[in-house]
Motif scaffolding. Structure first.
Motif, PDB file in Angstrom:
ATOM      1  N   GLN A  69       0.834  -1.202   0.000  1.00 24.29           N
ATOM      2  CA  GLN A  69       0.000   0.000   0.000  1.00 24.29           C
ATOM      3  C   GLN A  69       0.871   1.255   0.000  1.00 24.29           C
ATOM      4  OE1 GLN A  69      -2.431  -0.592   3.456  1.00 24.29           O
ATOM      5  NE2 GLN A  69      -3.920  -1.845   2.354  1.00 24.29           N
ATOM      6  N   LEU A  70       1.942   1.233   0.769  1.00 27.55           N
ATOM      7  CA  LEU A  70       2.848   2.369   0.833  1.00 27.55           C
ATOM      8  C   LEU A  70       3.518   2.609  -0.515  1.00 27.55           C
ATOM      9  CD1 LEU A  70       4.165   4.567   2.574  1.00 27.55           C
ATOM     10  CD2 LEU A  70       5.876   2.871   3.255  1.00 27.55           C
ATOM     11  N   ARG A  71       3.992   1.544  -1.151  1.00 25.21           N
ATOM     12  CA  ARG A  71       4.607   1.681  -2.488  1.00 25.21           C
ATOM     13  C   ARG A  71       3.620   2.295  -3.470  1.00 25.21           C
ATOM     14  NH1 ARG A  71       6.866  -3.269  -1.254  1.00 25.21           N
ATOM     15  NH2 ARG A  71       5.240  -4.375  -2.402  1.00 25.21           N
ATOM     16  N   SER A  72       2.372   1.840  -3.427  1.00 27.45           N
ATOM     17  CA  SER A  72       1.349   2.380  -4.320  1.00 27.45           C
ATOM     18  C   SER A  72       1.087   3.855  -4.029  1.00 27.45           C
ATOM     19  CB  SER A  72       0.061   1.572  -4.171  1.00 27.45           C
ATOM     20  OG  SER A  72      -0.961   2.124  -4.958  1.00 27.45           O
ATOM     21  N   ALA A  73       0.957   4.199  -2.763  1.00 32.14           N
ATOM     22  CA  ALA A  73       0.677   5.588  -2.390  1.00 32.14           C
ATOM     23  C   ALA A  73       1.835   6.508  -2.748  1.00 32.14           C
ATOM     24  CB  ALA A  73       0.377   5.670  -0.897  1.00 32.14           C
ATOM     25  N   LEU A  74       3.069   6.024  -2.614  1.00 37.64           N
ATOM     26  CA  LEU A  74       4.239   6.848  -2.928  1.00 37.64           C
ATOM     27  C   LEU A  74       4.317   7.220  -4.405  1.00 37.64           C
ATOM     28  CD1 LEU A  74       6.936   5.230  -0.639  1.00 37.64           C
ATOM     29  CD2 LEU A  74       6.171   7.618  -0.573  1.00 37.64           C
ATOM     30  N   GLN A  75       3.661   6.466  -5.261  1.00 36.06           N
ATOM     31  CA  GLN A  75       3.648   6.792  -6.691  1.00 36.06           C
ATOM     32  C   GLN A  75       2.860   8.064  -6.979  1.00 36.06           C
ATOM     33  OE1 GLN A  75       2.287   3.358  -8.831  1.00 36.06           O
ATOM     34  NE2 GLN A  75       3.942   2.072  -8.078  1.00 36.06           N
ATOM     35  N   HIS A  76       2.088   8.535  -6.005  1.00 34.74           N
ATOM     36  CA  HIS A  76       1.220   9.694  -6.207  1.00 34.74           C
ATOM     37  C   HIS A  76       1.694  10.938  -5.470  1.00 34.74           C
ATOM     38  CE1 HIS A  76      -1.732   7.177  -8.221  1.00 34.74           C
ATOM     39  NE2 HIS A  76      -1.432   6.266  -7.317  1.00 34.74           N
ATOM     40  N   VAL A  77       2.903  10.904  -4.928  1.00 28.55           N
ATOM     41  CA  VAL A  77       3.463  12.071  -4.258  1.00 28.55           C
ATOM     42  C   VAL A  77       4.840  12.370  -4.829  1.00 28.55           C
ATOM     43  CG1 VAL A  77       2.159  11.702  -2.126  1.00 28.55           C
ATOM     44  CG2 VAL A  77       4.427  10.715  -2.347  1.00 28.55           C
ATOM     45  N   ASP A  78       5.371  13.543  -4.503  1.00 27.10           N
ATOM     46  CA  ASP A  78       6.641  13.995  -5.079  1.00 27.10           C
ATOM     47  C   ASP A  78       7.836  13.794  -4.155  1.00 27.10           C
ATOM     48  OD1 ASP A  78       5.541  14.799  -7.503  1.00 27.10           O
ATOM     49  OD2 ASP A  78       5.013  16.767  -6.708  1.00 27.10           O
ATOM     50  N   PHE A  79       7.820  12.744  -3.345  1.00 27.69           N
ATOM     51  CA  PHE A  79       8.949  12.509  -2.459  1.00 27.69           C
ATOM     52  C   PHE A  79      10.277  12.342  -3.195  1.00 27.69           C
ATOM     53  CE2 PHE A  79       6.369  11.324   1.364  1.00 27.69           C
ATOM     54  CZ  PHE A  79       6.944  12.276   2.176  1.00 27.69           C
ATOM     55  N   PRO A  80      10.337  11.636  -4.315  1.00 25.47           N
ATOM     56  CA  PRO A  80      11.654  11.492  -4.958  1.00 25.47           C
ATOM     57  C   PRO A  80      12.315  12.838  -5.244  1.00 25.47           C
ATOM     58  CG  PRO A  80      10.105   9.970  -5.922  1.00 25.47           C
ATOM     59  CD  PRO A  80       9.317  10.859  -4.993  1.00 25.47           C
ATOM     60  N   GLU A  81      11.523  13.850  -5.602  1.00 27.60           N
ATOM     61  CA  GLU A  81      12.098  15.168  -5.879  1.00 27.60           C
ATOM     62  C   GLU A  81      12.496  15.886  -4.600  1.00 27.60           C
ATOM     63  OE1 GLU A  81       9.549  17.413  -8.429  1.00 27.60           O
ATOM     64  OE2 GLU A  81       9.295  15.738  -9.804  1.00 27.60           O
ATOM     65  N   LEU A  82      11.849  15.546  -3.498  1.00 24.63           N
ATOM     66  CA  LEU A  82      12.141  16.201  -2.229  1.00 24.63           C
ATOM     67  C   LEU A  82      13.265  15.522  -1.457  1.00 24.63           C
ATOM     68  CD1 LEU A  82       8.560  16.912  -0.830  1.00 24.63           C
ATOM     69  CD2 LEU A  82      10.211  18.569  -1.690  1.00 24.63           C
ATOM     70  N   GLN A  83      13.514  14.266  -1.730  1.00 22.95           N
ATOM     71  CA  GLN A  83      14.424  13.491  -0.895  1.00 22.95           C
ATOM     72  C   GLN A  83      15.847  14.018  -0.925  1.00 22.95           C
ATOM     73  OE1 GLN A  83      11.753  11.962   0.760  1.00 22.95           O
ATOM     74  NE2 GLN A  83      13.548  10.859   1.356  1.00 22.95           N
ATOM     75  N   TYR A  84      16.381  14.212   0.249  1.00 20.29           N
ATOM     76  CA  TYR A  84      17.797  14.494   0.394  1.00 20.29           C
ATOM     77  C   TYR A  84      18.517  13.192   0.710  1.00 20.29           C
ATOM     78  CZ  TYR A  84      22.184  16.110   2.335  1.00 20.29           C
ATOM     79  OH  TYR A  84      23.517  16.302   2.587  1.00 20.29           O
ATOM     80  N   ALA A  85      17.856  12.399   1.513  1.00 21.19           N
ATOM     81  CA  ALA A  85      18.412  11.110   1.906  1.00 21.19           C
ATOM     82  C   ALA A  85      17.319  10.056   1.773  1.00 21.19           C
ATOM     83  CB  ALA A  85      18.932  11.164   3.338  1.00 21.19           C
ATOM     84  N   GLU A  86      17.718   8.847   1.715  1.00 25.66           N
ATOM     85  CA  GLU A  86      16.807   7.714   1.577  1.00 25.66           C
ATOM     86  C   GLU A  86      15.830   7.626   2.748  1.00 25.66           C
ATOM     87  OE1 GLU A  86      17.372   2.890   1.559  1.00 25.66           O
ATOM     88  OE2 GLU A  86      18.993   4.161   0.844  1.00 25.66           O
ATOM     89  N   ARG A  87      14.620   7.170   2.456  1.00 27.37           N
ATOM     90  CA  ARG A  87      13.633   6.910   3.511  1.00 27.37           C
ATOM     91  C   ARG A  87      13.925   5.546   4.118  1.00 27.37           C
ATOM     92  NH1 ARG A  87       8.410   9.058   3.160  1.00 27.37           N
ATOM     93  NH2 ARG A  87       7.497   6.988   3.174  1.00 27.37           N
ATOM     94  N   HIS A  88      13.927   5.483   5.430  1.00 25.31           N
ATOM     95  CA  HIS A  88      14.196   4.235   6.144  1.00 25.31           C
ATOM     96  C   HIS A  88      12.941   3.833   6.904  1.00 25.31           C
ATOM     97  CE1 HIS A  88      18.514   4.663   5.396  1.00 25.31           C
ATOM     98  NE2 HIS A  88      18.331   5.936   5.651  1.00 25.31           N
ATOM     99  N   ALA A  89      12.449   2.631   6.638  1.00 22.36           N
ATOM    100  CA  ALA A  89      11.256   2.128   7.323  1.00 22.36           C
ATOM    101  C   ALA A  89      11.663   1.044   8.315  1.00 22.36           C
ATOM    102  CB  ALA A  89      10.260   1.566   6.320  1.00 22.36           C
ATOM    103  N   GLU A  90      11.080   1.132   9.499  1.00 26.98           N
ATOM    104  CA  GLU A  90      11.303   0.120  10.526  1.00 26.98           C
ATOM    105  C   GLU A  90       9.963  -0.233  11.140  1.00 26.98           C
ATOM    106  OE1 GLU A  90      14.405   1.004  13.275  1.00 26.98           O
ATOM    107  OE2 GLU A  90      15.742   1.729  11.710  1.00 26.98           O
ATOM    108  N   TYR A  91       9.828  -1.493  11.531  1.00 27.53           N
ATOM    109  CA  TYR A  91       8.571  -2.003  12.085  1.00 27.53           C
ATOM    110  C   TYR A  91       8.806  -2.478  13.517  1.00 27.53           C
ATOM    111  CZ  TYR A  91       6.874  -1.822   7.328  1.00 27.53           C
ATOM    112  OH  TYR A  91       6.499  -1.377   6.073  1.00 27.53           O
ATOM    113  N   PHE A  92       7.817  -2.195  14.359  1.00 28.68           N
ATOM    114  CA  PHE A  92       7.886  -2.613  15.767  1.00 28.68           C
ATOM    115  C   PHE A  92       6.541  -3.192  16.164  1.00 28.68           C
ATOM    116  CE2 PHE A  92      11.159   0.520  15.316  1.00 28.68           C
ATOM    117  CZ  PHE A  92      12.151   0.137  16.199  1.00 28.68           C
TER     118      PHE A  92
END
Length: 99
Positions: A69-92
């Motif tokens: 779902q996150l991968r799908s949602a990310l296709q509709h926002v401009d994060f790649p253009e905003l990113q300075y550093a990679e997004r890191h996901a962690e689960y707890f």
């Protein structure tokens, strides 16, 4: 299970980050009825390091297919253009503590 995603961005892009995370979270709510009932938040560190803000997206009680779902949602926002550093996901997961 909760998901925490952190990344760094230049302070000058703070307004754009907030707007894009709002769009991302709106898209996630549309993709997943389960996420409408759980908490989503955006936090930032209070201080800057070398002109960068560390951001933290928080998603509570995510469904098993959250990564898709996150991968799908990310296709509709401009994060790649905003990113300075990679997004890191962690689960707890919650732990029951007995006294």
């Amino acid at each position: 299970m909760d998901c925490y995603i952190y990344f760094k961005m230049p302070d000058a892009k703070a307004v754009a980050v907030i707007a894009e995370v709002a769009l991302l979270q709106q898209r996630l709510r549309a993709l997943s009825p389960e996420l409408q009932q759980t908490g989503m938040a955006l936090q930032r560190r209070p201080d800057l390091k070398q002109g960068l803000i560390t951001w933290m997206e928080i998603y509570r009680e995510v469904p098993d297919n959250f990564e898709a779902q996150l991968r799908s949602a990310l296709q509709h926002v401009d994060f790649p253009e905003l990113q300075y550093a990679e997004r890191h996901a962690e689960y707890f997961v919650d732990v029951v503590v007995c006294a």
